[in-house]
Write a protein that holds these residues in place. Structure first.
Motif, PDB file in Angstrom:
ATOM      1  N   ASP A  58       0.851  -1.184   0.000  1.00 49.37           N
ATOM      2  CA  ASP A  58       0.000   0.000   0.000  1.00 49.37           C
ATOM      3  C   ASP A  58       0.887   1.236   0.000  1.00 49.37           C
ATOM      4  O   ASP A  58       1.463   1.596   1.020  1.00 49.37           O
ATOM      5  CB  ASP A  58      -0.886  -0.023   1.251  1.00 49.37           C
ATOM      6  CG  ASP A  58      -1.957   1.045   1.207  1.00 49.37           C
ATOM      7  OD1 ASP A  58      -2.559   1.224   0.138  1.00 49.37           O
ATOM      8  OD2 ASP A  58      -2.190   1.709   2.232  1.00 49.37           O
ATOM      9  N   GLY A  59       1.030   1.846  -1.142  1.00 48.24           N
ATOM     10  CA  GLY A  59       1.901   3.012  -1.260  1.00 48.24           C
ATOM     11  C   GLY A  59       1.725   3.634  -2.635  1.00 48.24           C
ATOM     12  O   GLY A  59       0.764   3.345  -3.355  1.00 48.24           O
ATOM     13  N   GLU A  60       2.683   4.472  -2.950  1.00 49.51           N
ATOM     14  CA  GLU A  60       2.619   5.258  -4.172  1.00 49.51           C
ATOM     15  C   GLU A  60       2.443   4.417  -5.443  1.00 49.51           C
ATOM     16  O   GLU A  60       1.649   4.747  -6.318  1.00 49.51           O
ATOM     17  CB  GLU A  60       3.956   5.995  -4.239  1.00 49.51           C
ATOM     18  CG  GLU A  60       3.972   7.231  -5.028  1.00 49.51           C
ATOM     19  CD  GLU A  60       5.398   7.768  -5.026  1.00 49.51           C
ATOM     20  OE1 GLU A  60       5.970   7.826  -6.105  1.00 49.51           O
ATOM     21  OE2 GLU A  60       5.928   8.091  -3.944  1.00 49.51           O
ATOM     22  N   GLY A  73       6.809  -2.352 -12.294  1.00 49.68           N
ATOM     23  CA  GLY A  73       6.872  -1.789 -13.651  1.00 49.68           C
ATOM     24  C   GLY A  73       5.489  -1.640 -14.236  1.00 49.68           C
ATOM     25  O   GLY A  73       4.615  -0.999 -13.655  1.00 49.68           O
ATOM     26  N   PHE A 127       2.921  -3.724 -14.439  1.00 49.98           N
ATOM     27  CA  PHE A 127       2.116  -4.870 -13.996  1.00 49.98           C
ATOM     28  C   PHE A 127       2.820  -6.200 -14.247  1.00 49.98           C
ATOM     29  O   PHE A 127       2.220  -7.133 -14.768  1.00 49.98           O
ATOM     30  CB  PHE A 127       0.751  -4.878 -14.693  1.00 49.98           C
ATOM     31  CG  PHE A 127      -0.071  -3.646 -14.461  1.00 49.98           C
ATOM     32  CD1 PHE A 127      -0.856  -3.534 -13.333  1.00 49.98           C
ATOM     33  CD2 PHE A 127      -0.068  -2.600 -15.374  1.00 49.98           C
ATOM     34  CE1 PHE A 127      -1.631  -2.405 -13.116  1.00 49.98           C
ATOM     35  CE2 PHE A 127      -0.836  -1.467 -15.168  1.00 49.98           C
ATOM     36  CZ  PHE A 127      -1.615  -1.372 -14.034  1.00 49.98           C
ATOM     37  N   MET A 153       8.650  -0.696  -6.896  1.00 50.64           N
ATOM     38  CA  MET A 153       8.924  -0.039  -8.177  1.00 50.64           C
ATOM     39  C   MET A 153       9.129  -1.066  -9.294  1.00 50.64           C
ATOM     40  O   MET A 153       8.906  -0.792 -10.469  1.00 50.64           O
ATOM     41  CB  MET A 153      10.191   0.811  -8.097  1.00 50.64           C
ATOM     42  CG  MET A 153      10.184   1.850  -7.008  1.00 50.64           C
ATOM     43  SD  MET A 153       9.242   3.284  -7.477  1.00 50.64           S
ATOM     44  CE  MET A 153      10.436   4.067  -8.547  1.00 50.64           C
ATOM     45  N   ALA A 174       1.225   1.303  -5.789  1.00 49.51           N
ATOM     46  CA  ALA A 174      -0.101   0.691  -5.838  1.00 49.51           C
ATOM     47  C   ALA A 174      -1.144   1.746  -6.207  1.00 49.51           C
ATOM     48  O   ALA A 174      -2.078   1.479  -6.959  1.00 49.51           O
ATOM     49  CB  ALA A 174      -0.442   0.053  -4.497  1.00 49.51           C
ATOM     50  N   THR A 175      -0.970   2.946  -5.696  1.00 43.13           N
ATOM     51  CA  THR A 175      -1.902   4.021  -6.009  1.00 43.13           C
ATOM     52  C   THR A 175      -1.856   4.349  -7.500  1.00 43.13           C
ATOM     53  O   THR A 175      -2.877   4.494  -8.154  1.00 43.13           O
ATOM     54  CB  THR A 175      -1.555   5.263  -5.158  1.00 43.13           C
ATOM     55  OG1 THR A 175      -1.862   4.951  -3.803  1.00 43.13           O
ATOM     56  CG2 THR A 175      -2.334   6.483  -5.590  1.00 43.13           C
ATOM     57  N   ARG A 176      -0.655   4.437  -8.036  1.00 44.57           N
ATOM     58  CA  ARG A 176      -0.499   4.741  -9.454  1.00 44.57           C
ATOM     59  C   ARG A 176      -1.088   3.640 -10.328  1.00 44.57           C
ATOM     60  O   ARG A 176      -1.756   3.898 -11.319  1.00 44.57           O
ATOM     61  CB  ARG A 176       0.993   4.897  -9.775  1.00 44.57           C
ATOM     62  CG  ARG A 176       1.354   6.205 -10.381  1.00 44.57           C
ATOM     63  CD  ARG A 176       2.849   6.487 -10.510  1.00 44.57           C
ATOM     64  NE  ARG A 176       3.775   5.423 -10.265  1.00 44.57           N
ATOM     65  CZ  ARG A 176       4.122   4.482 -11.150  1.00 44.57           C
ATOM     66  NH1 ARG A 176       3.589   4.482 -12.345  1.00 44.57           N
ATOM     67  NH2 ARG A 176       4.996   3.564 -10.820  1.00 44.57           N
ATOM     68  N   LEU A 177      -0.814   2.385  -9.957  1.00 43.64           N
ATOM     69  CA  LEU A 177      -1.258   1.270 -10.785  1.00 43.64           C
ATOM     70  C   LEU A 177      -2.709   0.878 -10.520  1.00 43.64           C
ATOM     71  O   LEU A 177      -3.264   0.036 -11.215  1.00 43.64           O
ATOM     72  CB  LEU A 177      -0.352   0.059 -10.559  1.00 43.64           C
ATOM     73  CG  LEU A 177       1.111   0.223 -10.994  1.00 43.64           C
ATOM     74  CD1 LEU A 177       1.903  -1.040 -10.673  1.00 43.64           C
ATOM     75  CD2 LEU A 177       1.209   0.529 -12.484  1.00 43.64           C
ATOM     76  N   GLY A 178      -3.296   1.480  -9.486  1.00 46.25           N
ATOM     77  CA  GLY A 178      -4.679   1.124  -9.180  1.00 46.25           C
ATOM     78  C   GLY A 178      -4.805  -0.292  -8.641  1.00 46.25           C
ATOM     79  O   GLY A 178      -5.758  -0.995  -8.959  1.00 46.25           O
ATOM     80  N   LEU A 179      -3.814  -0.713  -7.860  1.00 44.54           N
ATOM     81  CA  LEU A 179      -3.866  -2.043  -7.258  1.00 44.54           C
ATOM     82  C   LEU A 179      -4.233  -1.910  -5.785  1.00 44.54           C
ATOM     83  O   LEU A 179      -3.835  -0.950  -5.122  1.00 44.54           O
ATOM     84  CB  LEU A 179      -2.502  -2.733  -7.384  1.00 44.54           C
ATOM     85  CG  LEU A 179      -2.042  -3.025  -8.811  1.00 44.54           C
ATOM     86  CD1 LEU A 179      -0.591  -3.511  -8.819  1.00 44.54           C
ATOM     87  CD2 LEU A 179      -2.940  -4.048  -9.486  1.00 44.54           C
ATOM     88  N   ALA A 180      -4.973  -2.895  -5.277  1.00 39.02           N
ATOM     89  CA  ALA A 180      -5.359  -2.849  -3.873  1.00 39.02           C
ATOM     90  C   ALA A 180      -4.137  -3.135  -3.009  1.00 39.02           C
ATOM     91  O   ALA A 180      -3.374  -4.055  -3.295  1.00 39.02           O
ATOM     92  CB  ALA A 180      -6.458  -3.873  -3.603  1.00 39.02           C
TER      93      ALA A 180
END
Lengths: 419, 316
Positions: free
Chosen positions: A189-191, A265, A267, A262, A193-199
């Motif tokens: 849970d961090g930047e 990449g 996905f 990071m 995941a936020t960018r990739l839209g992953l839970a």
């Protein structure tokens, strides 16, 4: 078989020995010098080390033979210099009955490659509802009890399990992850995941669960090994717990030493791992904690997954990466990055895990089992699907080149691999 | 790090997967191309022959009416053949894998796959596995991206505000689950909008959202102050199970757009919404139907933007 390994750089972390010399093995044990060997291995320019001990390798039997078989994974183990491995109980069915454990051990023994130490299921069917018959499982060969990656939500049952295990002196191996906080999560849970839209799974899912475990260890004095830390916070907590004198130890998986979120990449489902790859800061803290001893040892967390299991959108992909054959090069890379003496680097996958498993291997001393890994620390290894003996070709390191090639693996005085 | 998978070796748009990582020039090229198509959609004969003989497969693994329809209209106005596949109801339920589905359609000579999927990153997986002449356009993947929606939002903003470099834009509501918000944020920051704000309760904001280049507000009144553009997000019904928000009423009280709150923004502020709207949950009807709303023009521009995207990728 009388084996003479000649002129190698003998590195034995347990005795801090690091010198060019000869090693002899007879009747499956390390022996004093003798003159008439059945076989002489010229180890000039090679390192002769205790065979590697991997505290987490999934062999996928029983139940998941389409992902890997005992044959393929035992080949992978010895190709990676691994002579002993602990396998988690999350097979299908789980290792919760003596018969299953017995069969696995006998199948493994018949292959006469690496030694297999099964972890018994802590709860029946790993359901977290009822304790297994630990004494029976212990007699069948289970060295410790674990839930694998299956969460145990019921903290009262966890308390009882630790009380019971402590009564009879069984070690319990646990992953620290709060199942509620980790619910639906697939990444840190961090930047990223936020960018990739992953839970996301927050770091405190690990530290909260570890806090619970440590408090229960304080209460029960059960011997607990915490598997595969992923956060900087957990490393600090383990450091303090050890200073306090709690009977605890822990490990980290090779992937978490070298990768962070990071690396997802675009996905990359090869980076879908349990626990998730976390931040650079966490990665660095784990690597440092391992160097300083707050983290006891390394494991490959070998998890072969078939191609179909990875050819899916990130969140749907099956977690895990193949690792047995990458253990040595990735450990050497970590040791070099921290400028550690080779004996210290190798301790994390020889004498340190031997201590946790309570076995006599992991050292080169007369009378100890003759389990050895003989490797060329400078030889390049390119990681490709073809080069991997494991049926699982799933690794974020495909295409990478590392240093450290296993040339011979010896188990109980027999050469079981030559590369 | 791999090369951005949506650009070809010449840096041109091969697939449209996300706005993130696209150079400013590519965004401007899409918006300019869309502008030229707006005229087409207003003509009596609303067709241009750019994609004549090409096949566009609408692959919707998640139900959608609006987005699928606008893609279909856009493809038809470019003279393409359009095949709609509602996969949610067919092969996936029969156990066929995503890549098998795509391979089968590829064998039917597809040129463009328009993909919607409920799993973030699914269009990347497809783009990695299609033939070199095939193109993938992401029509929404999980929480990750909805680039054509982001582009039509950018188009709408440019249409009304002319340029981005002085704008304050507020995005309000469920940022956590919103692919629309993520795409728009990347687009706005790439095109130089100096202040992008996100407004919502902590439970609906993803962690580390500031790293996307936005300012976070929990108080909607403070967040709307002096805004040029307000983008209201749809609050999905499934978010209303009580675990993220206590009730729709309470959400509306704090984060619903009313005339009173709108008056805190600049007098010429525009109000956008990706649709479909929940009147009385995130937006008051008087605002949705009022003079600041540009919600219906967004839909019209959406067709031109999708025409632009498909014609550009097919040409590269």
């Amino acid at each position: 078989m009388r084996l003479h390994i000649k002129g190698g750089r003998v590195v034995d972390p347990a005795s801090a020995r690091d010198a060019v010399g000869d090693v002899y093995a007879a009747d499956g044990k390390i022996a004093e010098e003798f003159s008439r060997a059945d076989r002489v291995i010229d180890a000039k320019g090679l390192v002769v080390a205790p065979g590697f001990i991997d505290l987490s390798a999934r062999l996928r039997e029983p139940g998941y033979e389409y992902k890997a078989t005992l044959e393929s994974e035992m080949d992978a183990a010895v190709a990676g210099g691994v002579t002993s491995l602990a396998c988690p109980p999350d097979t299908d069915p789980p290792l919760d009955e003596p018969g299953l454990v017995d069969m696995l051990r006998r199948r493994a023994k018949a292959l006469s490659r690496a030694r297999v130490y099964p972890l018994g299921a802590l709860t029946v069917k790993l359901r977290g509802e009822a304790l297994t018959e630990m004494a029976e499982l212990g007699e069948a060969g289970c060295v410790a009890f674990s839930q694998g990656n299956v969460p145990l939500r019921d903290t009262q049952l966890l308390w009882r399990a630790l009380q019971y295990a402590a009564t009879f002196g069984y070690p319990v191996w646990l992953r620290a992850e709060d199942a509620w906080l980790a619910k639906d999560g697939v990444s840190h849970d961090g930047e990223v995941a936020t960018r990739l839209g992953l839970a996301g799974i927050p770091s405190f899912a690990e530290t909260i669960a570890l806090g619970t475990i440590l408090e229960l260890v304080r209460a029960t004095r059960a011997r607990v090994h915490v598997c595969r830390l992923s956060t900087a916070g957990a490393v600090e907590m383990m450091r303090h717990a050890k200073q306090e004198g709690l009977p605890v130890s822990c490990d980290v998986a090779i992937h978490h030493l070298h990768l962070c979120d990071m690396d997802l990449g675009y996905f990359d489902s090869h980076c879908r791992l349990e626990p998730p790859l976390r931040s650079q800061r966490d990665r660095d803290a784990l690597a440092r904690g391992l160097a300083e001893g707050a983290v006891d040892c390394l494991c490959s967390d070998h998890t072969p997954v078939d191609e179909d299991g990875k050819h899916l959108p990130f969140a749907e992909a099956e977690p895990g990466a193949t690792g047995l054959e990458l253990l040595l090069p990735l450990t050497l890379k970590w040791g070099a990055a921290h400028k550690l003496p080779l004996a210290v680097t190798l301790a994390r996958m020889t004498s340190d895990p031997a201590r946790i498993l309570g076995v006599a291997t992991g050292r080169i001393v007369t009378g100890a089992p003759a389990d050895l890994a003989i490797f060329d620390p400078g030889a390049a290894v390119r990681v490709t699907a073809e080069s991997l003996k494991s049926q699982g070709k799933n690794t974020p390191f495909l295409g990478y080149e590392f240093a450290g090639r296993v040339r011979y693996t010896v188990v109980a005085g027999n050469v079981v691999y030559e590369g | 790090m791999q090369r951005n998978p949506q650009l070809n070796a010449h840096g041109e748009l091969q697939h449209l997967l996300s706005i993130e990582g696209l150079p400013r020039e590519v965004l401007v090229q899409i918006l300019d191309t869309a502008e030229s198509f707006v005229g087409v959609t207003e003509r009596e004969v609303k067709k241009v022959p750019l994609l004549r003989g090409k096949s566009v497969f609408n692959l919707f693994f998640e139900p959608s009416t609006r987005t699928r329809t606008t893609f279909e209209i856009a493809a038809k106005r470019l003279s393409a053949d359009v095949i709609n596949l509602n996969i949610a109801l067919s092969s996936q339920t029969k156990g066929e894998s995503l890549l098998d589905t795509v391979a089968n359609l590829s064998a039917m000579q597809a040129d463009i796959f328009v993909v919607r999927h409920n799993s973030s990153g699914a269009p990347y997986l497809i783009a990695r596995n299609v033939k070199p002449h095939e193109h993938v356009v992401n029509a929404g993947d999980g929480r990750h991206a909805h680039p054509t929606q982001g582009l039509l939002d950018l188009y709408t903003i440019r249409h009304y505000k002319k340029e981005f470099t002085r704008l304050t834009v507020a995005i309000v509501g469920d940022i956590l689950h919103s692919r629309v918000a993520r795409s728009l944020i990347h687009g706005l920051t790439t095109l130089g909008a100096p202040e992008v704000r996100v407004i919502g309760p902590q439970t609906l904001l993803p962690s580390g959202v500031e790293a996307l280049g936005v300012r976070v507000f929990h108080d909607m009144r403070a967040g709307l102050k002096d805004c040029d553009v307000i983008v209201m997000l749809r609050l999905q019904n499934e978010r209303m199970d009580g675990t993220l928000l206590p009730s729709a009423q309470e959400f509306f009280k704090h984060y619903g757009l009313t005339g009173a709150k709108l008056s805190l923004a600049k007098p010429d502020a525009i109000v956008m919404h990706p649709g479909p709207m929940n009147r009385g949950v995130e937006i008051d009807s008087t605002v949705a139907d009022g003079p600041h709303a540009v919600i219906l023009p967004q839909v019209t521009f959406g067709i031109a933007v999708r025409m632009a995207v498909m014609s550009i990728v097919a040409g590269n």
